[in-house]
Write a protein that holds these residues in place. Structure first.
Motif, PDB file in Angstrom:
ATOM      1  N   ARG A  49      14.825  -5.252  -6.826  1.00 19.07           N
ATOM      2  CA  ARG A  49      14.966  -6.493  -6.067  1.00 19.07           C
ATOM      3  C   ARG A  49      13.858  -6.808  -5.202  1.00 19.07           C
ATOM      4  O   ARG A  49      13.336  -8.034  -5.002  1.00 19.07           O
ATOM      5  CB  ARG A  49      16.269  -6.226  -5.151  1.00 19.07           C
ATOM      6  N   VAL A  50      13.044  -5.800  -4.609  1.00 15.81           N
ATOM      7  CA  VAL A  50      12.241  -5.769  -3.896  1.00 15.81           C
ATOM      8  C   VAL A  50      10.898  -6.407  -4.639  1.00 15.81           C
ATOM      9  O   VAL A  50      10.291  -7.287  -4.263  1.00 15.81           O
ATOM     10  CB  VAL A  50      11.643  -4.383  -3.175  1.00 15.81           C
ATOM     11  N   LEU A  90       2.073  -3.734  -4.868  1.00 16.06           N
ATOM     12  CA  LEU A  90       2.132  -4.934  -5.860  1.00 16.06           C
ATOM     13  C   LEU A  90       0.959  -6.016  -5.392  1.00 16.06           C
ATOM     14  O   LEU A  90       0.355  -6.592  -6.387  1.00 16.06           O
ATOM     15  CB  LEU A  90       3.636  -5.742  -5.703  1.00 16.06           C
ATOM     16  N   ASP A  91       0.885  -6.351  -4.084  1.00 10.19           N
ATOM     17  CA  ASP A  91      -0.227  -7.369  -4.004  1.00 10.19           C
ATOM     18  C   ASP A  91      -1.592  -6.907  -4.342  1.00 10.19           C
ATOM     19  O   ASP A  91      -2.088  -7.755  -4.866  1.00 10.19           O
ATOM     20  CB  ASP A  91      -0.212  -7.500  -2.421  1.00 10.19           C
ATOM     21  N   ARG A  92      -1.880  -5.684  -3.978  1.00  5.70           N
ATOM     22  CA  ARG A  92      -3.154  -5.341  -4.357  1.00  5.70           C
ATOM     23  C   ARG A  92      -3.331  -4.931  -6.187  1.00  5.70           C
ATOM     24  O   ARG A  92      -4.413  -5.365  -6.438  1.00  5.70           O
ATOM     25  CB  ARG A  92      -3.473  -3.834  -3.785  1.00  5.70           C
ATOM     26  N   ALA A  94       7.826   5.446  -7.114  1.00  2.00           N
ATOM     27  CA  ALA A  94       8.429   4.051  -6.557  1.00  2.00           C
ATOM     28  C   ALA A  94       9.751   3.892  -5.846  1.00  2.00           C
ATOM     29  O   ALA A  94      10.120   3.045  -5.160  1.00  2.00           O
ATOM     30  CB  ALA A  94       8.444   2.831  -7.814  1.00  2.00           C
ATOM     31  N   GLY A  95      10.507   4.857  -6.374  1.00  2.00           N
ATOM     32  CA  GLY A  95      12.103   4.935  -5.662  1.00  2.00           C
ATOM     33  C   GLY A  95      12.123   5.547  -4.481  1.00  2.00           C
ATOM     34  O   GLY A  95      13.021   5.624  -3.756  1.00  2.00           O
ATOM     35  N   LEU A 130       5.618  -0.645   1.324  1.00  2.24           N
ATOM     36  CA  LEU A 130       4.473   0.016   0.903  1.00  2.24           C
ATOM     37  C   LEU A 130       4.519  -0.551  -0.637  1.00  2.24           C
ATOM     38  O   LEU A 130       3.754  -0.675  -1.428  1.00  2.24           O
ATOM     39  CB  LEU A 130       4.842   1.344   0.686  1.00  2.24           C
ATOM     40  N   LEU A 131       5.843  -0.863  -1.121  1.00  2.00           N
ATOM     41  CA  LEU A 131       5.828  -1.422  -2.763  1.00  2.00           C
ATOM     42  C   LEU A 131       5.346  -2.943  -2.664  1.00  2.00           C
ATOM     43  O   LEU A 131       4.660  -3.065  -3.599  1.00  2.00           O
ATOM     44  CB  LEU A 131       7.421  -1.357  -3.276  1.00  2.00           C
TER      45      LEU A 131
END
Length: 137
Positions: free
Chosen positions: A86-87, A125-127, A113-114, A120-121
């Motif tokens: 979802r994130v 993801l952006d980077r 990741a969990g 932080l996730l």
């Protein structure tokens, strides 16, 4: 008939927000396993590995960018996996305007990741998406 008393929430517990979240449109989703394989096995794909996520981008025949998620049971139980998906889906929906056309993106969540925060996730993801797009040949 008497009505039941409204339920009250315990003092100090957070109030759930009910609202419409940003969703990833169906036209922007990878669904076929052959499409996932094409991105992951292509020699021309850009890959950005990290401790929590591995982002791979590849060329596509479609006009719009598409996104696929791989979140295995190693990430956690169903609640943790669904939260992670979802994130990531929500963040990708907001990042779609910066993804070039004719690009497919596959995001694989590693077990770490969990156990991290949503913030932080999102920053990972952006980077990593930016890096993978730059590395694409």
């Amino acid at each position: 008939m008497p009505r039941a008393a409204p339920r009250s929430r315990p003092e100090g517990s957070p109030r759930l927000r009910v609202g419409r979240a940003t969703v990833l449109p169906t036209t922007h989703r990878l669904r076929d396993s052959a499409d996932f394989s094409a991105v992951l096995r292509s020699r021309r794909s850009g890959r950005a590995p990290g401790p929590r996520l591995v982002v791979t981008v590849g060329r596509s025949d479609t006009d719009t960018p598409r996104v696929g998620l791989v979140v295995s049971k190693a990430v956690g139980n169903a609640v943790v996996r669904n939260r992670t998906k979802r994130v990531l889906r929500h963040r990708m929906a907001t990042l779609l305007p910066v993804v070039p056309d004719h690009i497919d993106v596959v995001i694989r969540a590693n077990p770490a990741a969990g156990s991290v925060s949503a913030e932080l996730l999102r920053s990972d993801l952006d980077r990593q998406l930016r890096t993978a797009i730059e590395r694409r040949r």
